[in-house]
Design a protein around this motif. Sequence first.
Motif, PDB file in Angstrom:
ATOM      1  N   UNK A  11       0.836  -1.200   0.000  1.00 14.08           N
ATOM      2  CA  UNK A  11       0.000   0.000   0.000  1.00 14.08           C
ATOM      3  C   UNK A  11       0.872   1.253   0.000  1.00 14.08           C
ATOM      4  N   UNK A  12       1.901   1.271   0.848  1.00 12.94           N
ATOM      5  CA  UNK A  12       2.814   2.412   0.902  1.00 12.94           C
ATOM      6  C   UNK A  12       3.490   2.633  -0.448  1.00 12.94           C
ATOM      7  N   UNK A  13       3.910   1.555  -1.089  1.00 10.04           N
ATOM      8  CA  UNK A  13       4.553   1.682  -2.394  1.00 10.04           C
ATOM      9  C   UNK A  13       3.590   2.273  -3.415  1.00 10.04           C
ATOM     10  N   UNK A  14       2.336   1.847  -3.392  1.00  9.49           N
ATOM     11  CA  UNK A  14       1.342   2.351  -4.342  1.00  9.49           C
ATOM     12  C   UNK A  14       1.077   3.835  -4.113  1.00  9.49           C
ATOM     13  N   UNK A  15       0.903   4.241  -2.868  1.00  9.44           N
ATOM     14  CA  UNK A  15       0.632   5.647  -2.567  1.00  9.44           C
ATOM     15  C   UNK A  15       1.849   6.505  -2.903  1.00  9.44           C
ATOM     16  N   UNK A  16       3.037   5.990  -2.660  1.00 10.64           N
ATOM     17  CA  UNK A  16       4.255   6.714  -3.012  1.00 10.64           C
ATOM     18  C   UNK A  16       4.349   6.923  -4.521  1.00 10.64           C
ATOM     19  N   UNK A  17       3.998   5.894  -5.302  1.00  9.96           N
ATOM     20  CA  UNK A  17       4.005   6.025  -6.773  1.00  9.96           C
ATOM     21  C   UNK A  17       3.014   7.096  -7.224  1.00  9.96           C
ATOM     22  N   UNK A  18       1.818   7.109  -6.633  1.00 12.96           N
ATOM     23  CA  UNK A  18       0.820   8.121  -6.969  1.00 12.96           C
ATOM     24  C   UNK A  18       1.375   9.511  -6.651  1.00 12.96           C
ATOM     25  N   UNK A  19       1.980   9.655  -5.488  1.00 13.13           N
ATOM     26  CA  UNK A  19       2.551  10.943  -5.092  1.00 13.13           C
ATOM     27  C   UNK A  19       3.654  11.380  -6.051  1.00 13.13           C
ATOM     28  N   UNK A  20       4.516  10.459  -6.460  1.00 10.67           N
ATOM     29  CA  UNK A  20       5.561  10.782  -7.431  1.00 10.67           C
ATOM     30  C   UNK A  20       4.965  11.202  -8.769  1.00 10.67           C
ATOM     31  N   UNK A  21       3.894  10.526  -9.184  1.00 15.44           N
ATOM     32  CA  UNK A  21       3.232  10.882 -10.436  1.00 15.44           C
ATOM     33  C   UNK A  21       2.633  12.286 -10.373  1.00 15.44           C
ATOM     34  N   UNK A  22       2.032  12.630  -9.243  1.00 15.11           N
ATOM     35  CA  UNK A  22       1.492  13.982  -9.071  1.00 15.11           C
ATOM     36  C   UNK A  22       2.631  14.994  -9.171  1.00 15.11           C
ATOM     37  N   UNK A  23       3.747  14.719  -8.513  1.00 16.32           N
ATOM     38  CA  UNK A  23       4.893  15.637  -8.551  1.00 16.32           C
ATOM     39  C   UNK A  23       5.395  15.822  -9.977  1.00 16.32           C
ATOM     40  N   UNK A  24       5.509  14.728 -10.734  1.00 18.74           N
ATOM     41  CA  UNK A  24       6.066  14.830 -12.079  1.00 18.74           C
ATOM     42  C   UNK A  24       5.087  15.469 -13.065  1.00 18.74           C
ATOM     43  N   UNK A  25       3.780  15.304 -12.858  1.00 20.77           N
ATOM     44  CA  UNK A  25       2.801  15.820 -13.818  1.00 20.77           C
ATOM     45  C   UNK A  25       2.233  17.188 -13.435  1.00 20.77           C
ATOM     46  N   UNK A  26       2.147  17.482 -12.139  1.00 19.71           N
ATOM     47  CA  UNK A  26       1.518  18.722 -11.678  1.00 19.71           C
ATOM     48  C   UNK A  26       2.544  19.678 -11.076  1.00 19.71           C
ATOM     49  N   UNK A  27       3.526  19.115 -10.397  1.00 20.34           N
ATOM     50  CA  UNK A  27       4.530  19.937  -9.729  1.00 20.34           C
ATOM     51  C   UNK A  27       4.652  19.548  -8.271  1.00 20.34           C
ATOM     52  N   UNK A  48       4.529  13.477   0.855  1.00 23.14           N
ATOM     53  CA  UNK A  48       4.686  14.718   0.113  1.00 23.14           C
ATOM     54  C   UNK A  48       5.747  14.511  -0.955  1.00 23.14           C
ATOM     55  N   UNK A  49       5.373  14.799  -2.191  1.00 21.27           N
ATOM     56  CA  UNK A  49       6.300  14.697  -3.322  1.00 21.27           C
ATOM     57  C   UNK A  49       6.975  13.330  -3.403  1.00 21.27           C
ATOM     58  N   UNK A  50       6.227  12.281  -3.108  1.00 19.87           N
ATOM     59  CA  UNK A  50       6.747  10.923  -3.227  1.00 19.87           C
ATOM     60  C   UNK A  50       7.525  10.430  -2.024  1.00 19.87           C
ATOM     61  N   UNK A  51       7.674  11.270  -1.001  1.00 19.56           N
ATOM     62  CA  UNK A  51       8.422  10.888   0.194  1.00 19.56           C
ATOM     63  C   UNK A  51       7.502  10.855   1.403  1.00 19.56           C
ATOM     64  N   UNK A  52       7.656   9.816   2.199  1.00 17.51           N
ATOM     65  CA  UNK A  52       6.840   9.695   3.398  1.00 17.51           C
ATOM     66  C   UNK A  52       7.334  10.648   4.473  1.00 17.51           C
ATOM     67  N   UNK A  53       6.402  11.446   4.976  1.00 12.08           N
ATOM     68  CA  UNK A  53       6.677  12.308   6.122  1.00 12.08           C
ATOM     69  C   UNK A  53       6.271  11.578   7.396  1.00 12.08           C
ATOM     70  N   UNK A  54       5.253  10.728   7.260  1.00  9.06           N
ATOM     71  CA  UNK A  54       4.796   9.938   8.405  1.00  9.06           C
ATOM     72  C   UNK A  54       4.217   8.646   7.879  1.00  9.06           C
ATOM     73  N   UNK A  55       4.523   7.552   8.548  1.00  9.48           N
ATOM     74  CA  UNK A  55       4.008   6.253   8.159  1.00  9.48           C
ATOM     75  C   UNK A  55       3.683   5.452   9.404  1.00  9.48           C
ATOM     76  N   UNK A  56       2.417   5.112   9.597  1.00  9.95           N
ATOM     77  CA  UNK A  56       2.016   4.308  10.751  1.00  9.95           C
ATOM     78  C   UNK A  56       2.722   2.957  10.734  1.00  9.95           C
ATOM     79  N   UNK A  57       2.951   2.408   9.543  1.00 13.65           N
ATOM     80  CA  UNK A  57       3.624   1.121   9.445  1.00 13.65           C
ATOM     81  C   UNK A  57       5.057   1.217   9.974  1.00 13.65           C
TER      82      UNK A  57
END
Length: 69
Positions: A11-27, A48-57
């Motif tokens: 799940x963390x990997x998937x959310x990180x990929x989404x965050x990276x995609x937002x950074x690369x496509x939107x800024x 934020x920007x593909x990097x975890x600031x906080x992770x419960x896991x």
Amino acid sequence: MNDDGEGLVEYEEAVSRVSNNIKSKVGKGWTIEVKNPFNTSRSLWTIKDGNFKYSIYQELMEDNDDDDY
């Protein structure tokens, strides 16, 4: 989800990929925050920007002290 946390890692990997995609496509500067459905004042993940600031896991894995239970 497996008891060993494998599902959380995936799940963390998937959310990180989404965050990276937002950074690369939107800024940069966008934050994805996954809230605790039972207590919405708490976050389970903040990315934020593909990097975890906080992770419960990660917090659960780092805090393996049985004295807390």
